[in-house]
Design a protein around this motif. Structure first.
Motif, PDB file in Angstrom:
ATOM      1  N   GLY A 158       3.094  21.560   7.571  1.00 44.28           N
ATOM      2  CA  GLY A 158       3.866  22.725   7.138  1.00 44.28           C
ATOM      3  C   GLY A 158       5.303  22.434   6.731  1.00 44.28           C
ATOM      4  O   GLY A 158       5.749  22.874   5.650  1.00 44.28           O
ATOM      5  N   PRO A 159       6.081  21.678   7.515  1.00 41.53           N
ATOM      6  CA  PRO A 159       7.479  21.444   7.161  1.00 41.53           C
ATOM      7  C   PRO A 159       7.678  20.645   5.873  1.00 41.53           C
ATOM      8  O   PRO A 159       8.766  20.669   5.300  1.00 41.53           O
ATOM      9  CB  PRO A 159       8.021  20.671   8.373  1.00 41.53           C
ATOM     10  CG  PRO A 159       7.126  21.055   9.501  1.00 41.53           C
ATOM     11  CD  PRO A 159       5.782  21.211   8.881  1.00 41.53           C
ATOM     12  N   VAL A 160       6.651  19.892   5.421  1.00 44.27           N
ATOM     13  CA  VAL A 160       6.801  19.095   4.190  1.00 44.27           C
ATOM     14  C   VAL A 160       5.797  19.544   3.133  1.00 44.27           C
ATOM     15  O   VAL A 160       5.461  18.780   2.223  1.00 44.27           O
ATOM     16  CB  VAL A 160       6.633  17.590   4.491  1.00 44.27           C
ATOM     17  CG1 VAL A 160       7.756  17.096   5.384  1.00 44.27           C
ATOM     18  CG2 VAL A 160       5.281  17.300   5.140  1.00 44.27           C
ATOM     19  N   LEU A 161       5.328  20.788   3.242  1.00 44.50           N
ATOM     20  CA  LEU A 161       4.296  21.275   2.331  1.00 44.50           C
ATOM     21  C   LEU A 161       4.777  21.287   0.888  1.00 44.50           C
ATOM     22  O   LEU A 161       4.041  20.931  -0.037  1.00 44.50           O
ATOM     23  CB  LEU A 161       3.848  22.674   2.768  1.00 44.50           C
ATOM     24  CG  LEU A 161       2.553  23.202   2.153  1.00 44.50           C
ATOM     25  CD1 LEU A 161       1.383  22.291   2.487  1.00 44.50           C
ATOM     26  CD2 LEU A 161       2.265  24.616   2.632  1.00 44.50           C
ATOM     27  N   GLN A 162       6.024  21.693   0.673  1.00 47.52           N
ATOM     28  CA  GLN A 162       6.558  21.739  -0.687  1.00 47.52           C
ATOM     29  C   GLN A 162       6.633  20.338  -1.295  1.00 47.52           C
ATOM     30  O   GLN A 162       6.261  20.129  -2.460  1.00 47.52           O
ATOM     31  CB  GLN A 162       7.950  22.381  -0.686  1.00 47.52           C
ATOM     32  CG  GLN A 162       8.552  22.539  -2.074  1.00 47.52           C
ATOM     33  CD  GLN A 162       9.880  23.296  -2.035  1.00 47.52           C
ATOM     34  OE1 GLN A 162      10.167  24.004  -1.085  1.00 47.52           O
ATOM     35  NE2 GLN A 162      10.675  23.127  -3.071  1.00 47.52           N
ATOM     36  N   GLU A 163       7.092  19.363  -0.495  1.00 46.14           N
ATOM     37  CA  GLU A 163       7.178  17.986  -0.987  1.00 46.14           C
ATOM     38  C   GLU A 163       5.785  17.408  -1.239  1.00 46.14           C
ATOM     39  O   GLU A 163       5.564  16.666  -2.201  1.00 46.14           O
ATOM     40  CB  GLU A 163       7.924  17.113   0.028  1.00 46.14           C
ATOM     41  CG  GLU A 163       9.406  17.419   0.155  1.00 46.14           C
ATOM     42  CD  GLU A 163       9.704  18.644   1.016  1.00 46.14           C
ATOM     43  OE1 GLU A 163      10.881  19.015   1.127  1.00 46.14           O
ATOM     44  OE2 GLU A 163       8.744  19.227   1.585  1.00 46.14           O
ATOM     45  N   LEU A 164       4.848  17.763  -0.375  1.00 50.09           N
ATOM     46  CA  LEU A 164       3.462  17.315  -0.544  1.00 50.09           C
ATOM     47  C   LEU A 164       2.887  17.859  -1.847  1.00 50.09           C
ATOM     48  O   LEU A 164       2.237  17.130  -2.607  1.00 50.09           O
ATOM     49  CB  LEU A 164       2.645  17.791   0.651  1.00 50.09           C
ATOM     50  CG  LEU A 164       1.173  17.404   0.783  1.00 50.09           C
ATOM     51  CD1 LEU A 164       0.762  17.460   2.253  1.00 50.09           C
ATOM     52  CD2 LEU A 164       0.265  18.347  -0.013  1.00 50.09           C
ATOM     53  N   GLN A 165       3.131  19.136  -2.121  1.00 50.14           N
ATOM     54  CA  GLN A 165       2.625  19.764  -3.346  1.00 50.14           C
ATOM     55  C   GLN A 165       3.173  19.064  -4.581  1.00 50.14           C
ATOM     56  O   GLN A 165       2.436  18.769  -5.524  1.00 50.14           O
ATOM     57  CB  GLN A 165       3.001  21.249  -3.355  1.00 50.14           C
ATOM     58  CG  GLN A 165       2.483  21.998  -4.585  1.00 50.14           C
ATOM     59  CD  GLN A 165       2.839  23.480  -4.546  1.00 50.14           C
ATOM     60  OE1 GLN A 165       3.421  23.952  -3.576  1.00 50.14           O
ATOM     61  NE2 GLN A 165       2.470  24.208  -5.577  1.00 50.14           N
ATOM     62  N   SER A 166       4.470  18.772  -4.563  1.00 49.15           N
ATOM     63  CA  SER A 166       5.084  18.086  -5.699  1.00 49.15           C
ATOM     64  C   SER A 166       4.577  16.654  -5.823  1.00 49.15           C
ATOM     65  O   SER A 166       4.301  16.176  -6.922  1.00 49.15           O
ATOM     66  CB  SER A 166       6.608  18.080  -5.546  1.00 49.15           C
ATOM     67  OG  SER A 166       7.116  19.399  -5.493  1.00 49.15           O
TER      68      SER A 166
END
Length: 418
Positions: free
Chosen positions: A36-44
Motif C-alpha cells: 500500500g505505501p508504495v502502490l503509486q510507485e509500483l503502478q508507475s
C-alpha cells in the motif's frame, strides 16, 4: 537421570515450536501490508492501469480464500514442520520474484507464490497450536497474533522510507526485503520433530465438506468474514476518506498508523480472555459497540478527535484475535481444527472481499461515502449476530457426527413397513 532428561528435551522441543509459530506469524502480513505505501510507485514502475492496480490489492484476499484449502491435505500427508517450512520458503521466493519482475504477469505470479505461503500459514497455525499447546491455546494465539500485527505494522511503516532510501525503483527493495525474515523463519520448522504419538496413518484430515453440516462452523466462517470485511474497509478506505474530509495526506496516514499500533497489544491481550466462555459474549458486545462508535464518529465528525474514532475501530478489530481463539476452541482434535480453520478462513475471505468492493462501487456511483458507512454498519450487525452463534459452547466434530448419524437413521426409519 532419564526422568529429568526427557522433560528437559520436551521443554526444548516446545520452545522451538513456540518460536517457530511466532516467527511464522511475524511474516504472515509483511507481503500484504508492504504494498500500500508504495502502490503509486509500483503502478508507475510496472506501467499498469488503475484497474490492474486494483487487482494487485485484491490478490491477497483471493489467494487466502483459494489456496488455504490445500492446508489440511498437505498437513495430513507431510510433517507439519515441513509444510510450514515449505510455505515460508515459497513466500520468500515469491517476494523476490515480484520484486525483480519486469512484466506484470511475472509480478502477479510472484505475488501468488508469496500469498500461497501466507495462506498455508493462516490455516495451519491454529491446528498446530491445538496439537502442541492444548492447554495454552490463548497464550500462543495471542503471541502469534501479536507477531502478525507487529510484522504488518513494521512493513507498512517502513515501506516508504526503504523505497526512498533505495533511490530509483526503490519500491522493489521495499517489497523484496521481506524475503529475508521469511527465509529465516523457515529454519526452525526444519528442526521440529514429529509430535510424539502422532503417525501418518492416524492423522486423516476431516473432510471439509462435512463442516457444512455444522451450524457452528458456518457461523464461525461468517463471523470471520464480517470481521475481515471491517478490517479491509478500515485499511483500504479510511485514510482516503479522512483526506477527502479535509485532512492532509500525512495526518491521514498517521491516523491509520494509530489504528495499527493500538491493534498490536490487543492481539496479545484478547485471546487469553476469549478462551474463557463467560467472557466471550461480553467481549463481542464491547467490540461491536466500539465499531459502531468509531464508524459513527468518523461519519459525523471526521475532523474532531479522529484519533479517538480510529482507536475505537482498532478495539473493534480485536474480533480477529477473538475468532482465531474460537477456531481452536470449537474443535476437539488438531485435524478437526485444521479443517475448521481452512473452511472458516477460506469462505470468510470470500465474504470479506465483497465489502471493500461494494464500498468502492457505491462511492463511484454516488460520489459519497454514505455507502461505505452503510456497508460498515450493516456489517457490524451481521458480525454481532454471527459471533453470538459462534460463542455457543459447541464442538464442530460433535455436530458433524450428529448430523451424519441422523442422515443414516432417517432412511432406515423410512424403509420400515407400515
Amino acid at each position: 537421570m532419564p526422568r529429568t532428561a526427557a522433560p528437559a528435551s520436551s521443554r526444548r522441543g516446545l520452545l522451538l515450536v513456540g518460536t517457530a509459530i511466532v516467527l511464522t506469524g511475524l511474516n504472515l502480513r509483511t507481503a500484504v501490508q508492504s504494498v500500500g505505501p508504495v502502490l503509486q510507485e509500483l503502478q508507475s514502475g510496472l506501467g499498469i492501469s488503475s484497474g490492474l492496480t486494483g487487482l494487485v490489492t485484491s490478490l491477497p484476499l483471493i489467494c487466502f480464500a483459494v489456496i488455504g484449502f490445500a492446508g489440511p491435505p498437505l498437513a495430513a500427508r507431510f510433517r507439519d514442520g515441513h509444510v510450514l517450512a515449505g510455505a515460508l520458503l515459497a513466500m520468500a521466493a515469491g517476494l523476490v520474484v515480484r520484486a525483480v519482475a519486469g512484466p506484470f504477469w511475472l509480478f502477479v505470479a510472484g505475488t501468488v507464490l508469496a500469498m500461497a505461503g501466507g495462506a498455508l500459514g493462516n490455516v495451519l497455525l491454529p491446528s498446530l497450536v491445538k496439537r502442541w499447546f492444548p492447554a495454552r491455546t490463548g497464550l500462543l494465539v495471542g503471541a502469534y497474533g501479536t507477531a502478525m500485527a507487529a510484522g504488518g505494522a513494521v512493513a507498512s511503516v517502513s515501506a516508504a522510507p526503504i523505497a526512498a532510501a533505495a533511490g530509483d525503483a526503490g519500491w522493489r527493495w521495499a517489497l523484496g526485503v521481506w524475503a529475508l525474515p521469511a527465509l529465516l523463519a523457515a529454519l526452525p520448522w526444519l528442526a521440529v520433530r514429529p509430535r510424539p504419538g502422532a503417525s501418518q496413518t492416524t492423522r486423516a484430515p476431516m473432510p471439509l465438506r462435512s463442516l457444512t453440516r455444522s451450524p457452528t462452523a458456518v457461523a464461525l466462517a461468517a463471523f470471520f468474514g464480517f470481521q475481515a470485511m471491517q478490517a479491509y474497509l478500515i485499511i483500504g478506505w479510511t485514510a482516503q476518506y479522512l483526506r477527502d474530509s479535509g485532512l492532509d495526506a500525512g495526518t491521514a496516514g498517521l491516523l491509520l498508523g494509530v489504528n495499527t499500533v493500538v491493534v498490536v497489544p490487543l492481539n496479545a491481550i484478547v485471546p487469553p480472555l476469549a478462551v474463557r466462555p463467560r467472557l466471550q459474549r461480553p467481549l463481542l458486545v464491547v467490540f461491536s459497540a466500539c465499531y459502531v462508535g468509531g464508524w459513527i464518529g468518523l461519519m459525523l465528525a471526521p475532523r474532531t478527535v479522529p484519533w479517538l474514532w480510529m482507536s475505537l475501530l482498532a478495539v473493534g478489530m480485536s474480533t480477529f484475535a477473538m475468532v482465531l481463539a474460537l477456531i481452536g476452541l470449537r474443535a476437539r482434535t488438531p485435524e478437526a481444527t485444521a479443517a475448521l480453520s481452512t473452511v472458516v478462513q477460506g469462505w470468510g475471505y470470500v465474504l470479506a472481499g465483497g465489502g471493500p468492493l461494494l464500498a468502492g462501487v457505491l462511492l463511484g456511483a454516488t460520489g459519497s461515502y454514505a455507502g461505505m458507512f452503510a456497508v460498515a454498519l450493516t456489517g457490524v450487525v451481521a458480525l454481532t449476530a454471527t459471533g453470538w452463534v459462534a460463542t455457543r459452547e459447541r464442538f464442530v466434530d460433535d455436530e458433524v457426527a450428529a448430523r451424519a448419524a441422523g442422515a443414516v437413521r432417517e432412511p432406515d426409519a423410512a424403509s420400515r413397513p407400515g
